[in-house]
Design a protein around this motif. Structure first.
Motif, PDB file in Angstrom:
ATOM      1  N   UNK A 243      51.036  74.212  62.868  1.00 18.10           N
ATOM      2  CA  UNK A 243      50.914  75.149  61.741  1.00 18.10           C
ATOM      3  C   UNK A 243      50.086  76.361  62.166  1.00 18.10           C
ATOM      4  N   UNK A 244      50.652  77.543  62.026  1.00 17.78           N
ATOM      5  CA  UNK A 244      49.957  78.786  62.380  1.00 17.78           C
ATOM      6  C   UNK A 244      49.623  79.529  61.094  1.00 17.78           C
ATOM      7  N   UNK A 245      48.347  79.795  60.889  1.00 21.18           N
ATOM      8  CA  UNK A 245      47.903  80.447  59.656  1.00 21.18           C
ATOM      9  C   UNK A 245      48.045  81.960  59.808  1.00 21.18           C
ATOM     10  N   UNK A 246      49.271  82.438  59.644  1.00 22.10           N
ATOM     11  CA  UNK A 246      49.559  83.874  59.806  1.00 22.10           C
ATOM     12  C   UNK A 246      49.051  84.681  58.615  1.00 22.10           C
ATOM     13  N   UNK A 247      49.116  84.119  57.422  1.00 20.25           N
ATOM     14  CA  UNK A 247      48.846  84.883  56.197  1.00 20.25           C
ATOM     15  C   UNK A 247      47.448  84.696  55.629  1.00 20.25           C
ATOM     16  N   UNK A 248      46.625  83.831  56.233  1.00 23.26           N
ATOM     17  CA  UNK A 248      45.309  83.554  55.673  1.00 23.26           C
ATOM     18  C   UNK A 248      45.349  82.475  54.616  1.00 23.26           C
ATOM     19  N   UNK A 249      46.356  81.640  54.684  1.00 25.79           N
ATOM     20  CA  UNK A 249      46.531  80.533  53.745  1.00 25.79           C
ATOM     21  C   UNK A 249      45.335  79.575  53.770  1.00 25.79           C
ATOM     22  N   UNK A 250      44.714  79.453  54.925  1.00 23.52           N
ATOM     23  CA  UNK A 250      43.655  78.469  55.094  1.00 23.52           C
ATOM     24  C   UNK A 250      44.190  77.230  55.779  1.00 23.52           C
ATOM     25  N   UNK A 251      43.305  76.365  56.227  1.00 26.88           N
ATOM     26  CA  UNK A 251      43.734  75.225  57.030  1.00 26.88           C
ATOM     27  C   UNK A 251      43.553  73.873  56.336  1.00 26.88           C
ATOM     28  N   UNK A 252      43.367  73.907  55.035  1.00 24.86           N
ATOM     29  CA  UNK A 252      43.162  72.638  54.325  1.00 24.86           C
ATOM     30  C   UNK A 252      44.352  71.701  54.515  1.00 24.86           C
ATOM     31  N   UNK A 253      45.565  72.208  54.297  1.00 23.17           N
ATOM     32  CA  UNK A 253      46.748  71.351  54.436  1.00 23.17           C
ATOM     33  C   UNK A 253      46.917  70.878  55.874  1.00 23.17           C
ATOM     34  N   UNK A 254      46.646  71.776  56.838  1.00 21.94           N
ATOM     35  CA  UNK A 254      46.790  71.403  58.244  1.00 21.94           C
ATOM     36  C   UNK A 254      45.762  70.354  58.646  1.00 21.94           C
ATOM     37  N   UNK A 255      44.547  70.500  58.159  1.00 16.13           N
ATOM     38  CA  UNK A 255      43.508  69.515  58.485  1.00 16.13           C
ATOM     39  C   UNK A 255      43.832  68.151  57.894  1.00 16.13           C
ATOM     40  N   UNK A 256      44.425  68.151  56.719  1.00 10.64           N
ATOM     41  CA  UNK A 256      44.858  66.887  56.136  1.00 10.64           C
ATOM     42  C   UNK A 256      45.964  66.258  56.979  1.00 10.64           C
ATOM     43  N   UNK A 257      46.911  67.090  57.398  1.00 12.45           N
ATOM     44  CA  UNK A 257      48.032  66.592  58.199  1.00 12.45           C
ATOM     45  C   UNK A 257      47.569  66.062  59.554  1.00 12.45           C
ATOM     46  N   UNK A 258      46.462  66.580  60.062  1.00 13.87           N
ATOM     47  CA  UNK A 258      45.935  66.091  61.339  1.00 13.87           C
ATOM     48  C   UNK A 258      45.593  64.608  61.292  1.00 13.87           C
ATOM     49  N   UNK A 259      45.336  64.094  60.091  1.00 14.81           N
ATOM     50  CA  UNK A 259      44.948  62.683  59.948  1.00 14.81           C
ATOM     51  C   UNK A 259      46.156  61.751  59.881  1.00 14.81           C
ATOM     52  N   UNK A 260      47.369  62.301  59.775  1.00 14.19           N
ATOM     53  CA  UNK A 260      48.561  61.468  59.693  1.00 14.19           C
ATOM     54  C   UNK A 260      48.821  60.802  61.042  1.00 14.19           C
ATOM     55  N   UNK A 261      49.306  59.592  61.020  1.00 15.84           N
ATOM     56  CA  UNK A 261      49.452  58.805  62.243  1.00 15.84           C
ATOM     57  C   UNK A 261      50.777  59.038  62.968  1.00 15.84           C
ATOM     58  N   UNK A 262      51.846  59.338  62.247  1.00 13.04           N
ATOM     59  CA  UNK A 262      53.172  59.293  62.855  1.00 13.04           C
ATOM     60  C   UNK A 262      53.571  60.555  63.607  1.00 13.04           C
ATOM     61  N   UNK A 263      52.802  61.642  63.470  1.00 12.95           N
ATOM     62  CA  UNK A 263      53.109  62.855  64.218  1.00 12.95           C
ATOM     63  C   UNK A 263      51.816  63.606  64.491  1.00 12.95           C
ATOM     64  N   UNK A 264      51.748  64.256  65.639  1.00 16.49           N
ATOM     65  CA  UNK A 264      50.541  64.997  65.982  1.00 16.49           C
ATOM     66  C   UNK A 264      50.650  66.410  65.424  1.00 16.49           C
ATOM     67  N   UNK A 265      49.589  66.862  64.753  1.00 18.44           N
ATOM     68  CA  UNK A 265      49.536  68.198  64.158  1.00 18.44           C
ATOM     69  C   UNK A 265      48.402  68.971  64.828  1.00 18.44           C
ATOM     70  N   UNK A 266      48.730  70.157  65.359  1.00 14.17           N
ATOM     71  CA  UNK A 266      47.766  70.969  66.104  1.00 14.17           C
ATOM     72  C   UNK A 266      47.720  72.372  65.490  1.00 14.17           C
ATOM     73  N   UNK A 267      46.826  72.611  64.545  1.00 14.42           N
ATOM     74  CA  UNK A 267      46.810  73.896  63.836  1.00 14.42           C
ATOM     75  C   UNK A 267      46.218  75.037  64.663  1.00 14.42           C
ATOM     76  N   UNK A 268      46.691  76.252  64.360  1.00 13.30           N
ATOM     77  CA  UNK A 268      46.149  77.487  64.947  1.00 13.30           C
ATOM     78  C   UNK A 268      45.484  78.260  63.816  1.00 13.30           C
ATOM     79  N   UNK A 269      44.199  78.615  63.961  1.00 12.92           N
ATOM     80  CA  UNK A 269      43.470  79.250  62.855  1.00 12.92           C
ATOM     81  C   UNK A 269      43.954  80.665  62.561  1.00 12.92           C
TER      82      UNK A 269
END
Length: 312
Positions: A243-269
């Motif tokens: 997830x790339x935060x292009x618009x300034x959405x924030x990383x709350x959703x991405x940080x939550x997704x990082x805790x999911x087990x079945x897929x790796x999520x690597x956010x860009x601030x």
């Protein structure tokens, strides 16, 4: 009342301990980036929608690799339009890379690099694509590029100077397969791709697929569901969601997704410099890109699947 003489040492330990921990993590990331590879590794970037920063992130990762690895790194620009890996890497916009008989039958590294653009970072860049309709193309040129992130597209000069459709999987294979083995790492920018047509071909060509999406919850959930489908299609290919935060959405959703087990999520601030190479990147963005690059190299090295066209 709190005695500051007691609190002081604890604060010092907390501050310097966290700083030391961050430094160790960066050292580990740099070692991962520079690690040896058994054969050429392929990292593919793609997205399901425009405006996600896919091409910019692909170019950033390829640049980090080119600057830090001792071996050659190839960036393959297969996206449509002028806002793609080649531009973000700092190479001139001169349309698709002309065909080369030396590259097509390459037996040495100097033949494999014939006619390729060279970015300031040392990244070799191959542009694949064309003008007009083709397999994997989008009928509306504006829809095939990241318009949402780049509102100044209309000011771009001559239309004929760059491919206006994405490279088809066959065009990609014809251009990349003969030369890929001469590079330690191949970073491919496939751009926006249809999940029903080309996404499977992207997975077939790569050791690891970085599926780039916006930073909102709906976009992340859609990307995660497609990541599961890609893994099922190309067993052994690693898939990560970026997830790339292009618009300034924030990383709350991405940080939550990082805790999911079945897929790796690597956010860009969020940082305007993600999609604007004229800006100076923040320390947070630079650190995030280093960690992303390290994770992708690790995933590519650990992948058990041999991409189509890769040497045995």
């Amino acid at each position: 009342m709190v005695d500051l003489r007691d609190a002081g040492p604890a604060l010092v330990r907390a501050f310097f301990g966290s700083t030391a921990g961050g430094a160790r993590e960066l050292d580990d990331a740099h070692r991962a980036i520079r690690q040896g590879v058994p054969t050429s590794r392929r990292i593919a970037f793609t997205s399901l929608a425009g405006g996600t920063g896919c091409s910019a992130t692909a170019a950033a990762v390829a640049t980090v690799l080119a600057r830090r690895r001792p071996g050659r790194v190839l960036g393959v620009d297969g996206a449509a339009g002028n806002r793609s890996l080649a531009r973000y890497a700092g190479t001139p916009l001169e349309g698709a890379t002309p065909p080369s008989a030396l590259r097509a039958g390459a037996r040495a590294s100097w033949e494999a690099t014939d006619g390729l653009a060279l970015a300031p970072s040392g990244l070799h860049v191959l542009r694949v694509g064309g003008v007009g309709p083709g397999h994997g193309a989008f009928p509306d040129r504006a829809a095939s590029t990241e318009r949402g992130a780049f509102p100044d597209r209309a000011a771009t000069p001559e239309r004929g100077a760059f491919p206006d459709r994405a490279a088809s999987p066959d065009e990609w294979a014809d251009a990349v397969d003969p030369i890929a083995r001469f590079f330690d790492v191949v970073v491919g920018d496939w751009g926006r791709r249809s999940p029903f047509v080309d996404l499977g071909a992207v997975a077939e060509d790569a050791h690891v697929v970085a599926l780039v999406c916006a930073a909102d919850r709906a976009a992340i959930e859609a990307a995660v569901s497609h990541a599961d489908a890609v893994r099922a299609h190309a067993t052994g290919t690693e898939v990560v969601v970026v997830p790339v935060d292009v618009t300034g959405e924030g990383q709350r959703a991405a940080r939550t997704a990082e805790t999911w087990d079945h897929v790796r999520v690597l956010p860009v601030p969020h940082d305007p410099a993600v999609t604007d190479p004229r800006r100076v990147r923040s320390a947070a963005l630079r650190t995030g890109l280093v960690h992303l690059t390290a994770a992708l190299v690790d995933a590519a090295v650990d992948a058990t699947r041999r991409p189509t066209g890769a040497p045995r």
